[in-house]
Design an enzyme around this catalytic site. Structure first.
Site, mmCIF file in Angstrom:
data_model
loop_
_atom_site.group_PDB
_atom_site.id
_atom_site.type_symbol
_atom_site.label_atom_id
_atom_site.label_comp_id
_atom_site.label_asym_id
_atom_site.label_seq_id
_atom_site.Cartn_x
_atom_site.Cartn_y
_atom_site.Cartn_z
ATOM 1 N N GLY A 191 27.650 4.816 -15.540
ATOM 2 C CA GLY A 191 28.098 4.810 -14.149
ATOM 3 C C GLY A 191 26.992 4.707 -13.117
ATOM 4 N NE ARG A 203 43.499 -5.022 -23.996
ATOM 5 C CZ ARG A 203 43.758 -5.109 -22.712
ATOM 6 N NH1 ARG A 203 44.981 -5.168 -22.276
ATOM 7 N NH2 ARG A 203 42.758 -5.132 -21.845
ATOM 8 C CG MET A 217 32.100 -0.928 -21.633
ATOM 9 S SD MET A 217 31.081 -2.308 -21.068
ATOM 10 C CE MET A 217 30.656 -3.030 -22.644
ATOM 11 C CG ASN A 258 32.671 -7.195 -13.811
ATOM 12 O OD1 ASN A 258 32.439 -6.000 -13.957
ATOM 13 N ND2 ASN A 258 32.325 -8.099 -14.712
ATOM 14 C CG HIS A 316 28.204 -10.395 -16.660
ATOM 15 N ND1 HIS A 316 28.786 -9.777 -17.746
ATOM 16 C CD2 HIS A 316 27.422 -11.387 -17.156
ATOM 17 C CE1 HIS A 316 28.373 -10.376 -18.847
ATOM 18 N NE2 HIS A 316 27.547 -11.351 -18.523
ATOM 19 C CG LEU A 340 34.537 -12.344 -21.120
ATOM 20 C CD1 LEU A 340 34.827 -10.869 -20.909
ATOM 21 C CD2 LEU A 340 34.082 -12.610 -22.537
ATOM 22 C CG ASP A 341 31.894 -11.594 -18.012
ATOM 23 O OD1 ASP A 341 32.292 -10.625 -17.341
ATOM 24 O OD2 ASP A 341 31.387 -11.477 -19.139
ATOM 25 C CD GLN A 366 16.292 -6.862 -8.141
ATOM 26 O OE1 GLN A 366 16.832 -7.240 -7.107
ATOM 27 N NE2 GLN A 366 15.152 -6.189 -8.140
HETATM 28 C C1 GRF Z 1 25.740 -2.891 -16.204
HETATM 29 O O1 GRF Z 1 24.672 -3.613 -16.772
HETATM 30 C C2 GRF Z 1 26.798 -3.843 -15.712
HETATM 31 O O2 GRF Z 1 26.293 -5.045 -15.230
HETATM 32 C C3 GRF Z 1 27.619 -4.069 -16.948
HETATM 33 O O3 GRF Z 1 27.640 -2.839 -17.613
HETATM 34 C C4 GRF Z 1 26.473 -2.083 -17.259
HETATM 35 C C5 GRF Z 1 26.974 -0.776 -16.728
HETATM 36 O O4 GRF Z 1 25.947 0.111 -16.432
HETATM 37 N N1 GRF Z 1 28.916 -4.592 -16.617
HETATM 38 P P1 GRF Z 1 26.274 1.438 -15.616
HETATM 39 O O5 GRF Z 1 27.388 2.175 -16.380
HETATM 40 O O6 GRF Z 1 26.728 1.053 -14.246
HETATM 41 O O7 GRF Z 1 25.011 2.229 -15.617
#
Ligand code: GRF
Length: 196
Positions: free
Chosen positions: A14, A67, A92, A109, A111, A146-147, A175
């Site tokens: 998080g 699901r 996830m 989101n 990524h 997806l993404d 970043q």
């Molecule tokens: C990050 O690298 C984000 O881009 C990806 O999952 C990771 C989550 O990290 N989707 P955090 O839980 O926010 O530390």
């Protein structure tokens, strides 16, 4: 000051959730986080929510037989908060086309790659394995692919010869913590302008 309401979905550490929480604490920031929803009961994101007095709800994915029922519970929980926007921050799970038929407000989101390169899991490893000169992160709108949704903004980092998976992941994460609050600010302003 008018602000948009945001619900964040996260599964793990998080740190991106924390970056959004910290930004939202600024008086002139145009968004406020009204809840955190997780699918993992012991995710550290929940602890972060507690420390910032943000309500957190866990809809554990492993307890549901199917699901679709789990996702419907996630949807109902989001609808109860009725936010203007949902932010995925290390969530996830992939949300299905059925979810997006019901939830039509924006979902963002973050990524850890320069999309459209390196979608899916282990994006930083994919970048290292491909031997790219630049890696980075992307904030995009989420759709059922997806993404795959529209890219809003990206930050690049240079991959050094000595970079390991750990160092590159940290470099990108640093970043991410700047990019996500900046993009949320921009999107929130656009939503508020449409409401006038
Ligand atoms: C990050 O690298 C984000 O881009 C990806 O999952 C990771 C989550 O990290 N989707 P955090 O839980 O926010 O530390």
């Amino acid at each position: 000051m008018k602000k948009i309401d945001v619900v964040v979905l996260a599964s793990g550490n998080g740190s991106n959730f924390q970056a959004l929480v910290d930004a939202c604490k600024k008086p002139k920031y145009p968004a406020k986080i009204i809840a955190l929803i997780t699918n993992v009961s012991d995710s550290y994101a929940r602890q972060r929510a507690k420390e910032s007095e943000i309500s957190s709800i866990c809809v554990p994915s492993e307890h549901w037989k199917d699901r679709a029922a789990w996702e419907s519970s996630i949807l109902t929980t989001i609808q109860q908060y009725d936010p203007d926007l949902v932010c995925l921050a290390g969530f996830m799970k992939v949300l299905s086309p059925e979810f997006f038929k019901e939830w039509t407000k924006p979902v963002l989101n973050i990524h850890p790659s320069l999309l459209p390169e390196f979608k899916g899991l282990d994006a930083q490893k994919q970048a290292l394995d491909a031997g790219v000169e630049y890696a980075g992160c992307t904030v995009h709108y989420v759709d059922e692919f997806l993404d795959g949704g529209e890219i809003i903004d990206q930050r690049k980092v240079k991959v050094a010869k000595r970079d390991t998976l750990k160092s590159l992941t940290l470099k990108i994460l640093k970043q991410e913590h700047k990019l996500y609050p900046a993009v949320l600010k921009q999107v929130a302003k656009e939503i508020l302008l449409k409401e006038i």
